[in-house]
Design a protein around this motif. Structure first.
Motif, PDB file in Angstrom:
ATOM      1  N   SER A  44      43.569  48.824  53.767  1.00 13.13           N
ATOM      2  CA  SER A  44      43.232  47.483  54.227  1.00 13.13           C
ATOM      3  C   SER A  44      43.618  46.444  53.189  1.00 13.13           C
ATOM      4  N   THR A  45      44.109  45.302  53.665  1.00 13.06           N
ATOM      5  CA  THR A  45      44.393  44.194  52.752  1.00 13.06           C
ATOM      6  C   THR A  45      43.327  43.103  52.879  1.00 13.06           C
ATOM      7  N   GLY A  46      42.212  43.431  53.543  1.00 16.44           N
ATOM      8  CA  GLY A  46      41.129  42.470  53.689  1.00 16.44           C
ATOM      9  C   GLY A  46      39.827  42.926  53.066  1.00 16.44           C
ATOM     10  N   GLY A  47      39.798  44.174  52.561  1.00 12.98           N
ATOM     11  CA  GLY A  47      38.571  44.705  51.983  1.00 12.98           C
ATOM     12  C   GLY A  47      38.468  44.437  50.501  1.00 12.98           C
ATOM     13  N   ASP A  48      37.352  44.882  49.907  1.00 10.51           N
ATOM     14  CA  ASP A  48      37.110  44.599  48.497  1.00 10.51           C
ATOM     15  C   ASP A  48      38.110  45.285  47.573  1.00 10.51           C
ATOM     16  N   SER A  49      38.602  46.460  47.953  1.00  9.85           N
ATOM     17  CA  SER A  49      39.550  47.173  47.090  1.00  9.85           C
ATOM     18  C   SER A  49      40.814  46.343  46.872  1.00  9.85           C
ATOM     19  N   TYR A  50      41.350  45.806  47.954  1.00  7.41           N
ATOM     20  CA  TYR A  50      42.566  45.001  47.835  1.00  7.41           C
ATOM     21  C   TYR A  50      42.274  43.658  47.171  1.00  7.41           C
ATOM     22  N   LEU A  51      41.203  42.997  47.599  1.00 11.63           N
ATOM     23  CA  LEU A  51      40.912  41.657  47.079  1.00 11.63           C
ATOM     24  C   LEU A  51      40.676  41.676  45.570  1.00 11.63           C
ATOM     25  N   ILE A  52      39.940  42.674  45.089  1.00 11.07           N
ATOM     26  CA  ILE A  52      39.688  42.769  43.651  1.00 11.07           C
ATOM     27  C   ILE A  52      40.962  43.140  42.908  1.00 11.07           C
ATOM     28  N   ALA A  53      41.695  44.132  43.409  1.00 10.50           N
ATOM     29  CA  ALA A  53      42.921  44.560  42.725  1.00 10.50           C
ATOM     30  C   ALA A  53      43.950  43.436  42.679  1.00 10.50           C
ATOM     31  N   GLU A  54      44.092  42.713  43.787  1.00  8.91           N
ATOM     32  CA  GLU A  54      45.086  41.640  43.834  1.00  8.91           C
ATOM     33  C   GLU A  54      44.694  40.496  42.905  1.00  8.91           C
ATOM     34  N   THR A  55      43.413  40.146  42.901  1.00 10.98           N
ATOM     35  CA  THR A  55      42.940  39.047  42.052  1.00 10.98           C
ATOM     36  C   THR A  55      43.092  39.398  40.575  1.00 10.98           C
ATOM     37  N   ARG A 298      36.731  34.763  36.628  1.00 14.00           N
ATOM     38  CA  ARG A 298      35.312  34.802  36.971  1.00 14.00           C
ATOM     39  C   ARG A 298      35.022  33.933  38.203  1.00 14.00           C
ATOM     40  N   ALA A 299      35.658  32.783  38.256  1.00 12.71           N
ATOM     41  CA  ALA A 299      35.471  31.892  39.405  1.00 12.71           C
ATOM     42  C   ALA A 299      36.074  32.486  40.666  1.00 12.71           C
ATOM     43  N   ASP A 300      37.262  33.065  40.555  1.00 11.76           N
ATOM     44  CA  ASP A 300      37.926  33.643  41.726  1.00 11.76           C
ATOM     45  C   ASP A 300      37.145  34.831  42.279  1.00 11.76           C
ATOM     46  N   LEU A 301      36.633  35.674  41.394  1.00 10.58           N
ATOM     47  CA  LEU A 301      35.830  36.807  41.850  1.00 10.58           C
ATOM     48  C   LEU A 301      34.511  36.325  42.447  1.00 10.58           C
ATOM     49  N   GLY A 302      33.910  35.313  41.808  1.00 12.09           N
ATOM     50  CA  GLY A 302      32.639  34.796  42.286  1.00 12.09           C
ATOM     51  C   GLY A 302      32.707  34.205  43.680  1.00 12.09           C
ATOM     52  N   LYS A 303      33.844  33.610  44.018  1.00  7.92           N
ATOM     53  CA  LYS A 303      34.015  33.046  45.361  1.00  7.92           C
ATOM     54  C   LYS A 303      33.899  34.124  46.431  1.00  7.92           C
ATOM     55  N   PHE A 306      32.079  38.896  44.153  1.00 11.56           N
ATOM     56  CA  PHE A 306      32.327  39.973  43.208  1.00 11.56           C
ATOM     57  C   PHE A 306      32.005  39.457  41.809  1.00 11.56           C
ATOM     58  N   ARG A 307      31.976  40.335  40.829  1.00 12.48           N
ATOM     59  CA  ARG A 307      31.696  39.911  39.461  1.00 12.48           C
ATOM     60  C   ARG A 307      32.531  40.735  38.482  1.00 12.48           C
ATOM     61  N   PRO A 308      32.895  40.144  37.351  1.00 16.19           N
ATOM     62  CA  PRO A 308      33.696  40.884  36.382  1.00 16.19           C
ATOM     63  C   PRO A 308      32.918  41.982  35.694  1.00 16.19           C
ATOM     64  N   GLY A 309      31.611  41.835  35.534  1.00 15.29           N
ATOM     65  CA  GLY A 309      30.826  42.839  34.839  1.00 15.29           C
ATOM     66  C   GLY A 309      31.053  42.791  33.343  1.00 15.29           C
ATOM     67  N   LYS A 310      30.210  43.479  32.603  1.00 15.32           N
ATOM     68  CA  LYS A 310      30.380  43.568  31.160  1.00 15.32           C
ATOM     69  C   LYS A 310      31.683  44.304  30.863  1.00 15.32           C
ATOM     70  N   TYR A 311      32.478  43.767  29.933  1.00 19.18           N
ATOM     71  CA  TYR A 311      33.757  44.387  29.604  1.00 19.18           C
ATOM     72  C   TYR A 311      33.549  45.775  29.015  1.00 19.18           C
TER      73      TYR A 311
END
Length: 343
Positions: A44-55, A298-303, A306-311
């Motif tokens: 899927s190109t609409g789920g979280d896997s794609y959205l996070i990986a692409e971002t 961080r802003a793009d994930l937050g929209k 999603f969150r970046p999490g502790k590195y």
């Protein structure tokens, strides 16, 4: 003659030095200038896997000086790629906990285990794994379903999820809580229907073939905001709380694991072929550390909630994901097979 011999010797030494310099440059691999294929375990190109990986790839590519392109190939192909491609940095994987859960549940061969890959840095988290139902469903949360079943002794509730993934974990934690709290009579009337993509599960819900479905919070959001009675949905529970979102989690509803609070956020990591060059892993660590702190990411994930999490660098990520895998194994080992719970 002596002059010719001396000249030849100088040329030979100079050539050897140039060759050694070239060999030295070739011996130090780098992502810089590469076209990198980023496989993910979803089609899927609409789920979280794609959205996070692409971002993340957009930011990480700049930090590495490379061109990263996401390829939504699905779990089987992505896992196989980590066993078959050359460890040269041309192909990497970004994926969440299904990377190891598929093996823990027996859905994929042991050859695809974490031990046969190199674990890279963590890139993001998604706390928004969610259960949803039609807006007119006669219960408002997962915690209310057992009470509904007590009052309706002939009723059955069908929950759609995928075998071997995060939804499988979410289901067996819930089912075990119902069993422990309400007993077998109630738990046995909570049944499974196996669904694939979010689109497939939504169609099952709308067609009346499932009562509750598992998906990502973001992918269900539009259906919780529509007035169309055929499509309108409501959230039943999240596996973890999302900052700024007023929807209840397992913890809020008192759905526990062995009497203890249960929370589960998907952890997205970079995975690499075995024997991946340490120089490239180090490059990823440095680049991801800067990307993780980037306000733009961080802003793009937050929209998208999603969150970046502790590195976590590669070594820290390895320790973290191994421990997370091991902490779930006892639950998985004692859980009933989905085959026994399928309607």
């Amino acid at each position: 003659m002596k002059k010719l011999l001396l000249l030849s010797l100088c040329l030979l030494l100079a050539g050897g030095a140039l060759f050694a310099a070239g060999a030295s440059e070739e011996a130090v691999p780098t992502f810089e200038g590469k076209n990198v294929r980023v496989v993910i375990g979803s089609t899927s190109t609409g789920g979280d896997s794609y959205l996070i990986a692409e971002t993340v790839s957009r930011y990480l590519g700049k930090a590495l000086g490379a061109n990263l392109k996401v390829d939504a190939v699905g779990a089987a192909v992505a896992l196989d790629a980590m066993q078959t491609v050359k460890p040269d940095g041309n192909t990497i994987m970004m994926f969440h906990d299904m990377t190891y859960l598929g093996i823990s549940f027996g859905a994929y061969d042991e050859m695809y285990s974490l031990e046969n890959m190199t674990v890279g840095p963590r890139i993001a988290q998604n706390p928004g794994s969610a259960w949803g139902a039609k807006v007119e469903a006669p219960y408002e949360s997962l915690a209310e379903i057992p009470e509904y079943l007590k009052k309706n002794p002939n009723a059955v509730v069908r929950m759609a999820c995928e075998a071997g993934g995060v939804s499988h974990v979410g289901f067996i934690v819930y089912w075990q809580w119902v069993m422990d709290t309400y007993g077998a009579d109630i738990a046995d009337r909570i049944r499974v229907v196996i669904g694939g993509s979010t689109g497939d599960k939504l169609q099952m819900l709308w067609d009346g073939n499932a009562d509750v479905i598992f998906a990502d919070y973001t992918s269900l959001l539009q259906y919780t905001q529509t007035d169309d009675p055929k499509l309108a949905m409501k959230y039943m529970a999240l596996l973890d709380n999302i900052d700024g979102v007023n929807e209840t989690s397992y913890a809020d509803q008192g759905i526990t694991l062995d009497g203890k609070e249960f929370r589960f956020a998907k952890d997205f990591l970079i995975y690499l072929p075995k024997d991946f060059p340490t120089e490239l892993v180090a490059e990823l660590d440095v680049a991801m550390k800067s990307v993780n702190a980037d306000p733009g990411l961080r802003a793009d994930l937050g929209k998208m909630n999603f969150r970046p999490g502790k590195y976590l660098n590669a070594e820290e990520s390895k320790q973290f994901i191994y421990a997370k895998r091991d902490s779930l194994q006892g639950l998985i080992d004692r859980a009933p097979s989905l085959d026994d719970l399928v309607l």
